[in-house]
Design an enzyme around this catalytic site. Sequence first.
Site, PDB file in Angstrom:
ATOM      1  N   CYS A 262       0.883  -1.181   0.000  1.00 42.54           N
ATOM      2  CA  CYS A 262       0.000   0.000   0.000  1.00 42.54           C
ATOM      3  C   CYS A 262       0.911   1.218   0.000  1.00 42.54           C
ATOM      4  CB  CYS A 262      -0.914   0.002   1.219  1.00 42.54           C
ATOM      5  SG  CYS A 262      -1.764  -1.577   1.524  1.00 42.54           S
ATOM      6  N   ALA A 264       1.643   4.344  -1.992  1.00 38.65           N
ATOM      7  CA  ALA A 264       1.613   5.793  -2.269  1.00 38.65           C
ATOM      8  C   ALA A 264       1.562   6.609  -0.972  1.00 38.65           C
ATOM      9  CB  ALA A 264       0.414   6.124  -3.143  1.00 38.65           C
ATOM     10  N   GLY A 266       4.847   6.884  -1.540  1.00 38.65           N
ATOM     11  CA  GLY A 266       6.134   6.270  -1.836  1.00 38.65           C
ATOM     12  C   GLY A 266       7.267   6.593  -0.884  1.00 38.65           C
ATOM     13  N   GLY A 267       6.986   7.268   0.219  1.00 35.57           N
ATOM     14  CA  GLY A 267       8.055   7.616   1.163  1.00 35.57           C
ATOM     15  C   GLY A 267       8.770   6.404   1.717  1.00 35.57           C
ATOM     16  N   LYS A 268       8.011   5.389   2.080  1.00 33.31           N
ATOM     17  CA  LYS A 268       8.624   4.194   2.658  1.00 33.31           C
ATOM     18  C   LYS A 268       9.265   3.316   1.576  1.00 33.31           C
ATOM     19  CE  LYS A 268       5.360   4.271   6.494  1.00 33.31           C
ATOM     20  NZ  LYS A 268       4.547   5.373   5.948  1.00 33.31           N
ATOM     21  N   ASP A 286      -0.249   0.441  -5.360  1.00 34.80           N
ATOM     22  CA  ASP A 286      -1.302   1.227  -4.727  1.00 34.80           C
ATOM     23  C   ASP A 286      -2.596   0.986  -5.476  1.00 34.80           C
ATOM     24  OD1 ASP A 286      -1.445   3.527  -2.524  1.00 34.80           O
ATOM     25  OD2 ASP A 286      -2.923   3.952  -4.084  1.00 34.80           O
ATOM     26  N   ASP A 313      -4.909  -3.775  -6.026  1.00 38.49           N
ATOM     27  CA  ASP A 313      -5.533  -3.909  -4.712  1.00 38.49           C
ATOM     28  C   ASP A 313      -4.690  -4.895  -3.916  1.00 38.49           C
ATOM     29  OD1 ASP A 313      -7.118  -4.694  -2.523  1.00 38.49           O
ATOM     30  OD2 ASP A 313      -8.979  -4.401  -3.630  1.00 38.49           O
ATOM     31  N   ASP A 332       1.767  -0.962   5.169  1.00 43.98           N
ATOM     32  CA  ASP A 332       1.400   0.311   5.786  1.00 43.98           C
ATOM     33  C   ASP A 332      -0.039   0.562   5.345  1.00 43.98           C
ATOM     34  OD1 ASP A 332       2.078   2.673   7.339  1.00 43.98           O
ATOM     35  OD2 ASP A 332       1.937   3.765   5.453  1.00 43.98           O
ATOM     36  N   CYS A 385      -0.714   4.893  10.698  1.00 48.85           N
ATOM     37  CA  CYS A 385      -0.459   6.212  11.282  1.00 48.85           C
ATOM     38  C   CYS A 385      -1.688   6.661  12.058  1.00 48.85           C
ATOM     39  CB  CYS A 385      -0.066   7.240  10.213  1.00 48.85           C
ATOM     40  SG  CYS A 385      -1.316   7.476   8.922  1.00 48.85           S
TER      41      CYS A 385
END
Length: 453
Positions: A262, A264, A266-268, A286, A313, A332, A385
């Site tokens: 999951c 977007a 894309g930081g991780k 994503d 998905d 995430d 988060c």
Amino acid sequence: MNKMKRVNVREIIHNIVYRIEKDGGFSHLLINHEVKKHQLSDEDKRLLTNIVYGTTQYRLTLDYYLQPFIKGKKKIDDWVMTLLRISLYQMIFLDRIPIHAVIHEAVEIAKKKGHRGIGSFVNGVLRNIQRKGFPSISEIKDIKKRLSIETSHPTWLINRWLKDYGNEITEKIAQINQQEKPQSIRIQPLKTTREEIMKKLQEINMEVEKSFLSEQGVVIKKGNIFDTALFDEGYVTVQDQTSMLVSELLQIEEDMIVLDACSAPGGKATHIAEKLANTGKVYAFDIHKNKTNLIKNNAKRLGLTNIVVDEADARKLKDKFDENTFDRILLDVPCSGFGVIRSKPDIKYNKTEKDIYNLANIQYDILTAVIPLLKEKGKLIYSTCTLTKAENEHIIKRFLTEHDEYEVDEHFFEQLPPELKSSLGVTEYGIQIFPHTFNTDGFFISRIKKKTK
């Protein structure tokens, strides 16, 4: 900034806040769009950002203050309520702007968007407040109601946190959600070092310090990374420290094959790719096709070539890959987002208690669908988060109860930074990081592996 420009900026502010309140628009996206569209100066951008976020952050508090002065009035149009909130926020929280100027500009907007009668109404309400002052919040006896109004969180959310975490933690969460969070960045280790970046920032009088949650992290105590070219040139990524910790705890080694299910924006995924030193492969998916471009753009900006991006998905990834494919998996998962209220204050008004349970079902379905893709000795990180047990430790507890061949990796807790090991959020199912503990986003992280035969 001339007077006409100030009026125009406030009209833009009104339009943004109205769209947030009426249409559920995302504050950060609307702000970015309007700043670029109108090519606002740095001064105007700061003013706009302050008022939009502040008005949204304190919406319930502002309504409590307004209520005695509009009670008994005939129905007030939504856009007029928005205008009153914006004006009252400035009167209370922005000392540099004279109250008479705030009222004058509010009246001008009211007349322009409505008619002279609405202008007179707005003028009357605001001048009445100026003369008489506000009702006291401290006199409210009920802790739930007082905390809800004082910190502008829906009562149901306060109730939920009280049930999950108790009075002390709930009050600290709610209070810090009204405070600005320091900016943090992650350096690109294939291009630079943390010491080099910190030195460059200090040379332009920015106050910075190392993050203890990530060896790539830098906390900016004073200054803004976007005042430099470092982001555009791919030397750094803007990312919260707790978000960085997620990839740190994946225990990445070069040449691994990793799934970010999951992904977007894309930081991780890019953090994982950096830890792989452009070796191995990161498969980043994503469910929203338009968001996959965010991942691609981030990877390109950072010079990363080991990320494969596609739309999918997460619950159907077993149709794309064989079992036992990945050395590491990051989930995430989509969540209610209550750990990032300081960055996205509109979240607390747009979500309901029903959303939490709907999301928990999706989260569990993703976890059960993806885990067969993990190699025999692989490790999976589950993270959110948010700050609800239903989306966090209850998901892990249920999964382990129904899948007794898996367990929480005992070495996960050993790997935590020393400051985290003794924090209140550590449970047998993972760690809940509260936003007030280290002045970061709130995050839940757990690491799962197959039991050793």
